[in-house]
Design a protein around this motif. Structure first.
Motif, PDB file in Angstrom:
ATOM      1  N   VAL A 117       7.597   3.023  15.041  1.00  0.00           N
ATOM      2  CA  VAL A 117       6.883   3.615  13.997  1.00  0.00           C
ATOM      3  C   VAL A 117       7.039   2.658  12.713  1.00  0.00           C
ATOM      4  CG1 VAL A 117       6.382   5.317  12.261  1.00  0.00           C
ATOM      5  CG2 VAL A 117       6.947   5.891  14.810  1.00  0.00           C
ATOM      6  N   LEU A 118       5.909   2.365  12.039  1.00  0.00           N
ATOM      7  CA  LEU A 118       6.058   1.466  10.814  1.00  0.00           C
ATOM      8  C   LEU A 118       5.433   2.436   9.731  1.00  0.00           C
ATOM      9  CD1 LEU A 118       5.845  -0.682  13.384  1.00  0.00           C
ATOM     10  CD2 LEU A 118       4.888  -2.116  11.578  1.00  0.00           C
ATOM     11  N   VAL A 119       6.047   2.374   8.581  1.00  0.00           N
ATOM     12  CA  VAL A 119       5.818   2.647   7.140  1.00  0.00           C
ATOM     13  C   VAL A 119       4.821   1.751   6.510  1.00  0.00           C
ATOM     14  CG1 VAL A 119       6.225   3.986   4.999  1.00  0.00           C
ATOM     15  CG2 VAL A 119       7.332   4.694   7.238  1.00  0.00           C
ATOM     16  N   LEU A 120       3.538   2.099   6.326  1.00  0.00           N
ATOM     17  CA  LEU A 120       2.677   0.974   5.644  1.00  0.00           C
ATOM     18  C   LEU A 120       2.617   1.761   4.281  1.00  0.00           C
ATOM     19  CD1 LEU A 120      -0.029   0.267   8.358  1.00  0.00           C
ATOM     20  CD2 LEU A 120       2.198  -0.991   7.853  1.00  0.00           C
ATOM     21  N   GLU A 121       2.133   1.131   3.197  1.00  0.00           N
ATOM     22  CA  GLU A 121       1.731   1.561   1.987  1.00  0.00           C
ATOM     23  C   GLU A 121       0.899   0.518   1.114  1.00  0.00           C
ATOM     24  OE1 GLU A 121       5.241   2.454  -0.829  1.00  0.00           O
ATOM     25  OE2 GLU A 121       6.421   2.079   1.010  1.00  0.00           O
ATOM     26  N   ARG A 122       0.440   0.924  -0.025  1.00  0.00           N
ATOM     27  CA  ARG A 122      -0.236  -0.075  -0.920  1.00  0.00           C
ATOM     28  C   ARG A 122       0.844  -0.884  -1.537  1.00  0.00           C
ATOM     29  NH1 ARG A 122      -2.364   4.103  -4.012  1.00  0.00           N
ATOM     30  NH2 ARG A 122      -1.480   2.874  -5.807  1.00  0.00           N
ATOM     31  N   SER A 123       0.649  -2.117  -1.544  1.00  0.00           N
ATOM     32  CA  SER A 123       1.731  -2.943  -2.323  1.00  0.00           C
ATOM     33  C   SER A 123       2.061  -2.562  -3.854  1.00  0.00           C
ATOM     34  CB  SER A 123       1.363  -4.347  -2.249  1.00  0.00           C
ATOM     35  OG  SER A 123       0.099  -4.362  -2.804  1.00  0.00           O
ATOM     36  N   ASP A 124       0.962  -2.178  -4.416  1.00  0.00           N
ATOM     37  CA  ASP A 124       1.511  -1.547  -5.789  1.00  0.00           C
ATOM     38  C   ASP A 124       2.292  -0.162  -5.782  1.00  0.00           C
ATOM     39  OD1 ASP A 124      -0.809  -0.492  -4.973  1.00  0.00           O
ATOM     40  OD2 ASP A 124      -1.832  -0.313  -6.867  1.00  0.00           O
ATOM     41  N   PHE A 125       1.779   0.459  -4.789  1.00  0.00           N
ATOM     42  CA  PHE A 125       2.696   1.741  -4.772  1.00  0.00           C
ATOM     43  C   PHE A 125       4.115   1.373  -4.430  1.00  0.00           C
ATOM     44  CE2 PHE A 125       4.345   5.601  -2.576  1.00  0.00           C
ATOM     45  CZ  PHE A 125       4.009   6.636  -3.489  1.00  0.00           C
ATOM     46  N   ALA A 126       4.454   0.375  -3.425  1.00  0.00           N
ATOM     47  CA  ALA A 126       5.735   0.090  -2.999  1.00  0.00           C
ATOM     48  C   ALA A 126       6.570  -0.542  -4.168  1.00  0.00           C
ATOM     49  CB  ALA A 126       5.738  -0.673  -2.013  1.00  0.00           C
ATOM     50  N   ALA A 127       5.717  -1.246  -4.855  1.00  0.00           N
ATOM     51  CA  ALA A 127       6.367  -2.076  -5.924  1.00  0.00           C
ATOM     52  C   ALA A 127       6.768  -1.192  -7.188  1.00  0.00           C
ATOM     53  CB  ALA A 127       5.372  -3.208  -6.511  1.00  0.00           C
ATOM     54  N   LEU A 159      -9.296   2.271   2.409  1.00  0.00           N
ATOM     55  CA  LEU A 159     -10.427   2.960   2.082  1.00  0.00           C
ATOM     56  C   LEU A 159     -10.075   3.993   0.810  1.00  0.00           C
ATOM     57  CD1 LEU A 159     -11.872   3.863   5.464  1.00  0.00           C
ATOM     58  CD2 LEU A 159     -12.766   2.332   3.593  1.00  0.00           C
ATOM     59  N   GLY A 160      -8.617   4.021   0.416  1.00  0.00           N
ATOM     60  CA  GLY A 160      -8.173   5.001  -0.506  1.00  0.00           C
ATOM     61  C   GLY A 160      -8.067   6.325  -0.077  1.00  0.00           C
ATOM     62  N   ARG A 161      -7.865   6.368   1.081  1.00  0.00           N
ATOM     63  CA  ARG A 161      -7.482   7.924   1.543  1.00  0.00           C
ATOM     64  C   ARG A 161      -6.285   8.275   1.673  1.00  0.00           C
ATOM     65  NH1 ARG A 161     -12.348   7.415   6.435  1.00  0.00           N
ATOM     66  NH2 ARG A 161     -14.135   7.554   4.684  1.00  0.00           N
ATOM     67  N   ALA A 162      -5.331   7.433   1.724  1.00  0.00           N
ATOM     68  CA  ALA A 162      -3.792   7.702   1.783  1.00  0.00           C
ATOM     69  C   ALA A 162      -3.111   6.391   0.874  1.00  0.00           C
ATOM     70  CB  ALA A 162      -3.326   7.605   3.259  1.00  0.00           C
ATOM     71  N   ASP A 163      -2.090   6.760   0.468  1.00  0.00           N
ATOM     72  CA  ASP A 163      -1.162   5.605  -0.140  1.00  0.00           C
ATOM     73  C   ASP A 163       0.061   5.073   0.918  1.00  0.00           C
ATOM     74  OD1 ASP A 163      -2.364   6.067  -2.759  1.00  0.00           O
ATOM     75  OD2 ASP A 163      -1.258   7.682  -3.054  1.00  0.00           O
ATOM     76  N   VAL A 164       0.498   6.050   1.635  1.00  0.00           N
ATOM     77  CA  VAL A 164       1.350   5.660   2.686  1.00  0.00           C
ATOM     78  C   VAL A 164       0.997   6.297   3.943  1.00  0.00           C
ATOM     79  CG1 VAL A 164       3.682   6.516   3.275  1.00  0.00           C
ATOM     80  CG2 VAL A 164       3.289   6.082   0.862  1.00  0.00           C
ATOM     81  N   VAL A 165       0.983   5.569   4.950  1.00  0.00           N
ATOM     82  CA  VAL A 165       0.671   6.051   6.455  1.00  0.00           C
ATOM     83  C   VAL A 165       1.907   5.597   7.185  1.00  0.00           C
ATOM     84  CG1 VAL A 165      -0.943   5.652   8.468  1.00  0.00           C
ATOM     85  CG2 VAL A 165      -1.875   5.302   5.986  1.00  0.00           C
ATOM     86  N   VAL A 166       2.189   6.710   7.933  1.00  0.00           N
ATOM     87  CA  VAL A 166       3.292   6.461   8.984  1.00  0.00           C
ATOM     88  C   VAL A 166       2.577   6.257  10.491  1.00  0.00           C
ATOM     89  CG1 VAL A 166       5.457   7.521  10.322  1.00  0.00           C
ATOM     90  CG2 VAL A 166       4.899   8.044   7.819  1.00  0.00           C
ATOM     91  N   ALA A 167       2.669   4.923  10.896  1.00  0.00           N
ATOM     92  CA  ALA A 167       1.759   4.712  12.123  1.00  0.00           C
ATOM     93  C   ALA A 167       2.657   3.967  13.191  1.00  0.00           C
ATOM     94  CB  ALA A 167       0.735   3.739  11.602  1.00  0.00           C
ATOM     95  N   GLY A 168       2.077   4.266  14.566  1.00  0.00           N
ATOM     96  CA  GLY A 168       3.100   3.720  15.454  1.00  0.00           C
ATOM     97  C   GLY A 168       2.452   4.159  16.745  1.00  0.00           C
ATOM     98  N   GLY A 169       3.411   4.278  17.845  1.00  0.00           N
ATOM     99  CA  GLY A 169       2.983   4.537  19.197  1.00  0.00           C
ATOM    100  C   GLY A 169       3.990   5.369  19.936  1.00  0.00           C
ATOM    101  N   ALA A 170       3.880   6.313  20.787  1.00  0.00           N
ATOM    102  CA  ALA A 170       4.927   6.926  21.690  1.00  0.00           C
ATOM    103  C   ALA A 170       4.515   6.782  22.995  1.00  0.00           C
ATOM    104  CB  ALA A 170       5.442   8.012  21.100  1.00  0.00           C
ATOM    105  N   GLU A 171       5.331   6.926  24.123  1.00  0.00           N
ATOM    106  CA  GLU A 171       4.755   7.132  25.470  1.00  0.00           C
ATOM    107  C   GLU A 171       6.330   7.211  26.113  1.00  0.00           C
ATOM    108  OE1 GLU A 171       1.933   7.849  26.851  1.00  0.00           O
ATOM    109  OE2 GLU A 171       1.056   5.670  26.658  1.00  0.00           O
ATOM    110  N   ALA A 172       6.021   8.379  27.005  1.00  0.00           N
ATOM    111  CA  ALA A 172       7.201   8.703  28.189  1.00  0.00           C
ATOM    112  C   ALA A 172       6.663   9.278  29.468  1.00  0.00           C
ATOM    113  CB  ALA A 172       8.367   9.399  27.262  1.00  0.00           C
TER     114      ALA A 172
END
Length: 417
Positions: free
Chosen positions: A245-255, A187-200
């Motif tokens: 946690v995974l770092v996701l980003e637009r492929s052109d930004f990563a390139a 949606l163009g709201r971010a170029d990079v997203v740090v995403a994942g889950g945590a539980e303890a």
């Protein structure tokens, strides 16, 4: 990949960083090595409170996350948030984003999910109150128990200002975080997203609740083989803890940064059973729809899928329904693995841990084993790995996550162009 064009490839969402702390290891390399070796993170609890319980099994983190943080940080964070912060820092550095000026903070978002949040802090605070009154309750208690506290802590630590979000969808939470991250970038709201889950949440009260529900394995004399997804002798799940946690980003930004991605997050889907608070829809309709919709979103077909990391918690009913859903949605050709056989069930973090394992399977061309599977259900109808990992090309892979309340999430990863 089949059905893809150059325009879509240019706007793909890629995985450039990975971080984890799990029952198998304190980082990604040790966790992955243990998965491939078929090692178990499950043990017998030595705590006095566990002795009366019918199940005394759990999969605690192999490395205490508090020891990886400063004393001030550790004191101010719930254990689940500690785990997320450790994993996020590893992923951030792995993506090459730990140098100033690499990315605009206003274009970085955080989506960290949880199933329960800071429940151990809440329960321990209640004990402190009963023992000594309100003055014994920490003034930081509220911020430590908030489900959104983990995403907020990671956002503050990384300086991520585009968004800080917290999906809470029981055992589908970690995977759903990645689905939300995919949307944020598309949606163009971010170029990079740090995403994942945590539980303890390994605690007397939570363990008692699951024990009363008869959801957990009681194989106390054989902890390393207690979590037995798809096995005819399975008797329930084993509670685990940790974060991925995974770092996701637009492929052109990563390139443009010269980053070679691990994999492409090509599609995602979230559905609901609308059936029961605990039991999945026996027809598997919501799960089937999630897998098929995720493939459609990825512009791929069922014939493209060669590997599937199953939700497979080791419950008698749940595994049978998922096997049926897999057969119906994608057929019997994909090679399935069930990594909860080694990690236990990390609840809100499980989907993120299994997404990480799926990404590494795509990246390294190897499918992890399911070492506790000895005698599958007679009507299983899917091919599941056994004692050893299977080296094979993994151009396209699915991973499933399903949660109490009828939450279903499926993710599709494929090799980079």
């Amino acid at each position: 990949m089949p059905g893809r064009d150059a325009r879509r490839s240019a706007s793909e969402v890629v995985v450039t960083g990975l971080g984890a702390t799990t029952p198998l290891g304190g980082d990604v390399p040790t966790t992955w090595d243990a998965l491939l070796a078929g090692r178990s993170g499950v043990g017998v609890l030595a705590d006095d409170w566990a002795r009366p319980l019918p199940t005394r099994l759990a999969a605690r983190m192999a490395v205490d996350p508090a020891g990886r943080l400063s004393r001030v940080e550790a004191r101010r964070l719930d254990r689940s948030t500690q785990a997320a912060l450790v994993a996020s820092r590893e992923a951030w550095a792995d993506a090459g984003l730990d140098e100033p000026g690499v990315v605009d903070p206003d274009r970085v978002a955080v989506v960290i999910a949880t199933g329960i949040g800071g429940v151990t802090t809440l329960l321990d605070s209640h004990d402190a109150y009963l023992a000594g009154g309100y003055r014994k309750v920490s003034p930081r208690m509220v911020q430590m128990i908030m489900p959104n506290g983990t995403a907020a802590a990671v956002s503050i630590d990384l300086g991520a200002r585009a968004a800080a979000m917290t999906p809470v969808s029981a055992c589908a939470s970690g995977a759903e975080a990645l689905a939300h991250a995919l949307d944020l970038i598309r949606l163009g709201r971010a170029d990079v997203v740090v995403a994942g889950g945590a539980e303890a949440c390994i605690h007397p009260v939570t363990m008692s609740g699951f024990a009363q529900a008869r959801a957990m394995s009681t194989r106390n004399d054989d902890p390393e083989r207690a979590s037995r997804p798809f096995d005819g002798q399975r008797d329930g799940f084993v509670l685990g803890e940790g974060a991925a946690v995974l770092v996701l980003e637009r492929s052109d930004f990563a390139a443009a940064r010269g980053r070679v991605p691990y994999a492409v997050l090509a599609g995602a889907a979230v559905t609901a059973d609308a059936h029961d608070m605990v039991s999945p829809d026996p027809t598997g309709a919501g799960q089937i729809r999630a897998m098929r919709t995720a493939l459609t979103d990825a512009d791929l077909s069922t014939q493209d899928v060669v590997h599937l990391n199953a939700h497979a918690t080791s419950t008698p009913v749940g595994d049978r329904i998922e096997a049926h859903a897999i057969r119906t949605a994608v057929g019997d050709a994909p090679l399935v693995c069930a990594t909860k056989s080694m990690t236990g069930h990390l609840l809100g973090a499980s989907g993120a841990v299994e997404a990480l394992a799926t990404v590494l399977a795509v990246h390294h061309s190897v499918v992890p084993p399911t070492p506790t599977l000895e005698k599958p259900d007679d009507d299983l109808g899917i091919e599941v790995t056994r004692a050893t990992a299977c080296a094979m090309p993994v151009p396209v892979a699915l991973t499933n996550s399903f949660g109490f309340g009828g939450h279903n999430t499926a993710l599709v990863f494929h090799t980079p162009e």
